[in-house]
Design an enzyme around this catalytic site. Structure first.
Site: not given
Ligand code: NAP
Length: 365
Positions: A13, A105, A132, A201, A205
């Protein structure tokens, strides 16, 4: 002028957009950097796979180790993700003095200190703006623009998937399961949404943000983490009645005792700037002693927005290389302890479902 050679690790991506933009904007990038930047190789897992961008077969390789070890490589841009093989590849590159740009991250939160030490030892740059809040310029402002200030608090919506789910629950009255299903159908959530909905996730961060903001080492394990799977429609409705909205927040606070870093669903007043952050957008609110309150807002994910942050870092490290220098390091001199959740000063909203009978409230009290 000799071109700076980039090894691109990953072409999914984000990587495919990085590759496309490096080609499309080659002229402008050369003018901004002062030398051309050329992709010398692209490491992938499945070279035969159809990609969003046409990469010449001669550039594609499954030998990522061989690519980062090539003596002609100046910059390694890593968009593979995960811990291994990314960690070993980046350590190899940094030890050999190659500058590294990464969007990873998970790796930064788990092994940031080791990577930073390797960068220092190798005299190389380690930049990770894309790790982030995607496209939002945030880490450089914390590391450079606010270097003369004292950051007290960083409060952020740093996970677009959970923000989308909570926003749907707030606006359409959907329950968690239905909102998650919709997020998956629209591509905002992964088929396995654990990393997002359980807060992993956002915790990674938060660790990166707190480390930069408070000049201290913060690992993902130091972050108190609670996801949104327990948030019910009743919680959302009850927040609304009080003029609040439920958001998954990454909260980083500094006190005299240390740093408190946590990720959990929180009720915030609808008048707060973060309450207006809808859909899958990200926003981070920073409070510093002299600067006061600052807000950073924008697309926190997506191939193209994230590639913008990667390219910004590629330009920065390329400029440093040409100048024969390295960029400012993340400083950890403050060395503050990470405080457990039990020492965080906060407020709770307690909702009780009770029988409508005389004496019930007295018993609860
Ligand atoms: N997607 C976002 O919106 C976003 C936002 C911010 C940060 N990031 C971060 O950016 C990174 C990449 O995310 P992504 O969404 O682009 O992932 P992705 O679409 O899954 O792409 C991963 C790429 O890495 C390649 N790869 C996997 N294992 C490899 C190996 N062992 N050796 C060489 N190449 C390997 C894959 O090759 P094949 O193509 O051959 O399978 C693929 O091209 C992650 O760290 C992520 O956290 C992503």
């Amino acid at each position: 002028m000799t071109a700076l050679k980039v090894a691109l690790l990953g072409c999914g991506n984000v990587g495919s957009e990085v590759y496309r933009l490096l080609g499309e904007q080659a002229g402008d990038l050369e003018a901004r950097i002062g030398a051309p930047v050329e992709v010398a190789g692209v490491a992938v897992r499945r070279p035969g796979r159809t990609r969003g961008v046409a990469v010449p077969a001669g550039l594609l390789t499954t030998d990522a180790v061989g690519l980062v070890s090539r003596p002609d490589i100046d910059i390694v841009a890593e968009v593979i993700g995960g811990i291994e093989p990314a960690r070993s590849l980046l350590l190899t590159a940094l030890k050999a003095g190659k500058s590294v740009v990464t969007a990873n991250k998970a790796l930064l939160a788990e092994d940031g200190p080791v990577l930073h030490d390797a960068a220092r030892a190798g005299g190389a740059d380690l930049y990770y703006e894309a790790s982030v809040a995607g496209a939002i310029p945030l880490l450089r402002p914390l590391r450079e623009s606010l270097a003369g200030d004292a950051v007290r608090q960083v409060l952020g919506i740093v996970n677009g998937t959970t923000n989308y789910i909570l926003d749907q629950m707030d606006t359409s009255g959907a329950g968690f399961a239905d909102a998650l299903e919709e997020a998956q159908a629209l591509g905002y959530a992964e088929p396995d949404p654990t990393a997002d909905v359980e807060g992993f996730d956002a915790a990674a961060k938060a660790a990166i943000l707190a480390g930069l903001a408070f000049h201290t080492r913060v690992a993902a394990a130091d972050v108190h983490r609670e996801g949104i799977t327990g948030v019910t429609q009743a919680d959302i409705a009850s927040a609304r009645q009080l003029g609040h909205v439920v958001k998954l927040l990454a909260i980083c606070e500094r006190s005299d005792k240390g740093v408190s870093v946590r990720v959990h669903p929180a009720m915030i007043p609808r008048t707060h700037p973060l309450a207006g952050v809808r859909e899958a957008y990200n926003a981070v609110f920073v409070e510093a002693e002299s600067a006061g309150r600052l807000m950073f807002y924008g697309a926190g994910a997506g191939g193209v927005p994230t590639a913008s942050a990667v390219l910004g870092d590629v330009v920065a490290v390329a400029r440093n290389r040409l100048a024969g220098t390295r960029g400012p390091d993340a400083t950890t001199y403050a060395d503050l302890p990470a405080l457990p959740m039990g020492q965080a000063l906060t407020r709770y909203h307690v909702a009780l479902d009770v029988a409508d009978k005389p004496g019930v409230l007295a018993r609860i009290a």
